[in-house]
Scaffold this motif. Sequence first.
Motif, PDB file in Angstrom:
ATOM      1  N   ASN A   6       3.522  15.725   0.996  1.00 16.79           N
ATOM      2  CA  ASN A   6       3.228  15.985  -0.399  1.00 16.79           C
ATOM      3  C   ASN A   6       3.799  14.873  -1.267  1.00 16.79           C
ATOM      4  OD1 ASN A   6       1.968  18.363   0.207  1.00 16.79           O
ATOM      5  ND2 ASN A   6       3.809  19.586  -0.047  1.00 16.79           N
ATOM      6  N   ILE A   7       2.921  14.243  -2.038  1.00 15.35           N
ATOM      7  CA  ILE A   7       3.321  13.157  -2.925  1.00 15.35           C
ATOM      8  C   ILE A   7       2.814  13.502  -4.318  1.00 15.35           C
ATOM      9  CG2 ILE A   7       3.139  10.699  -3.371  1.00 15.35           C
ATOM     10  CD1 ILE A   7       2.566  10.306  -0.419  1.00 15.35           C
ATOM     11  N   SER A   8       3.722  13.501  -5.295  1.00 14.61           N
ATOM     12  CA  SER A   8       3.344  13.858  -6.665  1.00 14.61           C
ATOM     13  C   SER A   8       2.507  12.748  -7.302  1.00 14.61           C
ATOM     14  CB  SER A   8       4.593  14.108  -7.503  1.00 14.61           C
ATOM     15  OG  SER A   8       5.271  12.893  -7.730  1.00 14.61           O
ATOM     16  N   LYS A   9       1.925  13.042  -8.472  1.00 17.31           N
ATOM     17  CA  LYS A   9       1.098  12.052  -9.163  1.00 17.31           C
ATOM     18  C   LYS A   9       1.898  10.827  -9.576  1.00 17.31           C
ATOM     19  CE  LYS A   9      -2.493  15.018 -10.999  1.00 17.31           C
ATOM     20  NZ  LYS A   9      -3.207  15.477 -12.193  1.00 17.31           N
ATOM     21  N   ALA A  10       3.120  11.037 -10.062  1.00 13.68           N
ATOM     22  CA  ALA A  10       3.948   9.904 -10.479  1.00 13.68           C
ATOM     23  C   ALA A  10       4.299   9.032  -9.272  1.00 13.68           C
ATOM     24  CB  ALA A  10       5.214  10.408 -11.159  1.00 13.68           C
ATOM     25  N   VAL A  22       3.140   5.011  -8.567  1.00 15.88           N
ATOM     26  CA  VAL A  22       4.080   3.948  -8.196  1.00 15.88           C
ATOM     27  C   VAL A  22       3.658   3.329  -6.867  1.00 15.88           C
ATOM     28  CG1 VAL A  22       6.473   3.457  -7.573  1.00 15.88           C
ATOM     29  CG2 VAL A  22       5.989   4.929  -9.515  1.00 15.88           C
ATOM     30  N   LEU A  23       3.270   4.144  -5.901  1.00 15.25           N
ATOM     31  CA  LEU A  23       2.835   3.617  -4.613  1.00 15.25           C
ATOM     32  C   LEU A  23       1.594   2.742  -4.750  1.00 15.25           C
ATOM     33  CD1 LEU A  23       3.386   6.525  -2.082  1.00 15.25           C
ATOM     34  CD2 LEU A  23       4.606   4.365  -2.219  1.00 15.25           C
ATOM     35  N   ILE A  46       7.260  -3.219 -11.780  1.00 10.72           N
ATOM     36  CA  ILE A  46       6.478  -4.315 -12.332  1.00 10.72           C
ATOM     37  C   ILE A  46       5.208  -4.466 -11.507  1.00 10.72           C
ATOM     38  CG2 ILE A  46       6.490  -6.764 -12.905  1.00 10.72           C
ATOM     39  CD1 ILE A  46       9.582  -6.505 -12.866  1.00 10.72           C
ATOM     40  N   THR A  47       4.063  -4.482 -12.178  1.00 11.31           N
ATOM     41  CA  THR A  47       2.787  -4.626 -11.487  1.00 11.31           C
ATOM     42  C   THR A  47       2.595  -6.078 -11.077  1.00 11.31           C
ATOM     43  OG1 THR A  47       1.544  -5.034 -13.512  1.00 11.31           O
ATOM     44  CG2 THR A  47       1.790  -2.738 -12.828  1.00 11.31           C
ATOM     45  N   PHE A  48       1.541  -6.328 -10.309  1.00 10.11           N
ATOM     46  CA  PHE A  48       1.278  -7.686  -9.828  1.00 10.11           C
ATOM     47  C   PHE A  48       0.963  -8.656 -10.954  1.00 10.11           C
ATOM     48  CE2 PHE A  48      -3.344  -7.737 -10.284  1.00 10.11           C
ATOM     49  CZ  PHE A  48      -3.612  -6.389 -10.408  1.00 10.11           C
ATOM     50  N   ASP A  49       0.492  -8.158 -12.101  1.00  7.87           N
ATOM     51  CA  ASP A  49       0.169  -9.042 -13.220  1.00  7.87           C
ATOM     52  C   ASP A  49       1.282  -9.107 -14.271  1.00  7.87           C
ATOM     53  OD1 ASP A  49      -0.169  -6.513 -14.219  1.00  7.87           O
ATOM     54  OD2 ASP A  49      -2.132  -6.882 -15.115  1.00  7.87           O
ATOM     55  N   GLY A  50       2.441  -8.482 -13.992  1.00  9.03           N
ATOM     56  CA  GLY A  50       3.596  -8.601 -14.872  1.00  9.03           C
ATOM     57  C   GLY A  50       3.797  -7.474 -15.863  1.00  9.03           C
ATOM     58  N   SER A  51       2.947  -6.459 -15.852  1.00  4.06           N
ATOM     59  CA  SER A  51       3.102  -5.314 -16.741  1.00  4.06           C
ATOM     60  C   SER A  51       4.145  -4.358 -16.169  1.00  4.06           C
ATOM     61  CB  SER A  51       1.779  -4.571 -16.895  1.00  4.06           C
ATOM     62  OG  SER A  51       0.781  -5.442 -17.365  1.00  4.06           O
ATOM     63  N   PHE A  52       4.679  -3.485 -17.025  1.00  3.84           N
ATOM     64  CA  PHE A  52       5.653  -2.496 -16.594  1.00  3.84           C
ATOM     65  C   PHE A  52       4.998  -1.130 -16.497  1.00  3.84           C
ATOM     66  CE2 PHE A  52       8.287  -5.828 -18.333  1.00  3.84           C
ATOM     67  CZ  PHE A  52       9.323  -5.894 -17.430  1.00  3.84           C
ATOM     68  N   LEU A  53       5.337  -0.372 -15.470  1.00  2.00           N
ATOM     69  CA  LEU A  53       4.844   0.992 -15.289  1.00  2.00           C
ATOM     70  C   LEU A  53       5.887   1.946 -15.849  1.00  2.00           C
ATOM     71  CD1 LEU A  53       2.591   2.728 -14.021  1.00  2.00           C
ATOM     72  CD2 LEU A  53       3.998   2.844 -11.984  1.00  2.00           C
ATOM     73  N   VAL A  54       5.501   2.753 -16.822  1.00  2.73           N
ATOM     74  CA  VAL A  54       6.433   3.639 -17.509  1.00  2.73           C
ATOM     75  C   VAL A  54       6.816   4.834 -16.643  1.00  2.73           C
ATOM     76  CG1 VAL A  54       6.803   4.953 -19.630  1.00  2.73           C
ATOM     77  CG2 VAL A  54       5.372   2.933 -19.677  1.00  2.73           C
ATOM     78  N   ASP A  55       5.934   5.255 -15.742  1.00  5.63           N
ATOM     79  CA  ASP A  55       6.172   6.442 -14.916  1.00  5.63           C
ATOM     80  C   ASP A  55       7.271   6.254 -13.880  1.00  5.63           C
ATOM     81  OD1 ASP A  55       4.195   7.743 -16.257  1.00  5.63           O
ATOM     82  OD2 ASP A  55       2.667   7.432 -14.729  1.00  5.63           O
ATOM     83  N   CYS A  56       7.736   5.061 -13.686  1.00  9.02           N
ATOM     84  CA  CYS A  56       8.728   4.782 -12.648  1.00  9.02           C
ATOM     85  C   CYS A  56      10.130   5.089 -13.186  1.00  9.02           C
ATOM     86  CB  CYS A  56       8.625   3.322 -12.224  1.00  9.02           C
ATOM     87  SG  CYS A  56       9.610   2.926 -10.809  1.00  9.02           S
ATOM     88  N   THR A  57      10.712   6.178 -12.712  1.00  8.32           N
ATOM     89  CA  THR A  57      12.043   6.596 -13.143  1.00  8.32           C
ATOM     90  C   THR A  57      12.985   6.604 -11.942  1.00  8.32           C
ATOM     91  OG1 THR A  57      11.566   8.933 -12.759  1.00  8.32           O
ATOM     92  CG2 THR A  57      11.073   8.066 -14.960  1.00  8.32           C
ATOM     93  N   LEU A  58      14.261   6.813 -12.212  1.00 10.47           N
ATOM     94  CA  LEU A  58      15.240   6.888 -11.127  1.00 10.47           C
ATOM     95  C   LEU A  58      14.916   8.018 -10.163  1.00 10.47           C
ATOM     96  CD1 LEU A  58      18.579   6.217 -13.027  1.00 10.47           C
ATOM     97  CD2 LEU A  58      17.580   4.821 -11.227  1.00 10.47           C
ATOM     98  N   ARG A 105       0.416   3.874   4.695  1.00 14.79           N
ATOM     99  CA  ARG A 105      -0.407   4.884   5.361  1.00 14.79           C
ATOM    100  C   ARG A 105      -0.510   6.167   4.541  1.00 14.79           C
ATOM    101  NH1 ARG A 105       2.325   2.952  10.326  1.00 14.79           N
ATOM    102  NH2 ARG A 105       3.942   4.425   9.763  1.00 14.79           N
ATOM    103  N   SER A 106       0.490   6.443   3.691  1.00 12.05           N
ATOM    104  CA  SER A 106       0.537   7.703   2.946  1.00 12.05           C
ATOM    105  C   SER A 106      -0.218   7.662   1.624  1.00 12.05           C
ATOM    106  CB  SER A 106       1.987   8.074   2.643  1.00 12.05           C
ATOM    107  OG  SER A 106       2.715   8.208   3.821  1.00 12.05           O
ATOM    108  N   VAL A 107      -0.420   6.493   1.070  1.00 12.44           N
ATOM    109  CA  VAL A 107      -1.043   6.390  -0.250  1.00 12.44           C
ATOM    110  C   VAL A 107      -2.527   6.751  -0.144  1.00 12.44           C
ATOM    111  CG1 VAL A 107      -1.624   3.942  -0.118  1.00 12.44           C
ATOM    112  CG2 VAL A 107      -1.133   4.954  -2.318  1.00 12.44           C
ATOM    113  N   ARG A 108      -2.999   7.517  -1.122  1.00  5.18           N
ATOM    114  CA  ARG A 108      -4.399   7.927  -1.133  1.00  5.18           C
ATOM    115  C   ARG A 108      -5.234   6.845  -1.790  1.00  5.18           C
ATOM    116  NH1 ARG A 108      -2.351  12.363  -3.918  1.00  5.18           N
ATOM    117  NH2 ARG A 108      -1.351  13.752  -2.462  1.00  5.18           N
ATOM    118  N   ALA A 109      -6.353   6.508  -1.203  1.00  4.89           N
ATOM    119  CA  ALA A 109      -7.231   5.483  -1.753  1.00  4.89           C
ATOM    120  C   ALA A 109      -7.984   6.031  -2.960  1.00  4.89           C
ATOM    121  CB  ALA A 109      -8.219   5.026  -0.695  1.00  4.89           C
TER     122      ALA A 109
END
Length: 86
Positions: A2-6, A10-11, A36-48, A76-80
């Motif tokens: 089970n992997i949450s949306k957040a 991130v994955l 940090i994404t591949f193009d240099g943007s920040f993902l806000v959903d990434c928390t401790l 292997r776990s990330v959903r396409a």
Amino acid sequence: MNISKAEQRVLHVLAQGGRIRYERGPNGRLTHVECITFDGSFLVDCTLEVVAKLRRKRLIESRNSSPYRISAIGRRSVRAQMDNRV
């Protein structure tokens, strides 16, 4: 697994070439994380909390004190999905 949306967001960012920079406190624990994404943007959903869950599930890893990246188990776990940036 089970992997949450957040966690899923991130994955996806990490699978596309992103990384998680982190800072450690004097006790060795993580105090601050930035996804940090591949193009240099920040993902806000990434928390401790999200990073701690991903580490516990061994979906991300850091080698030789480098930024966290997705592990083989995480790939292997990330959903396409076509676009997970919504």
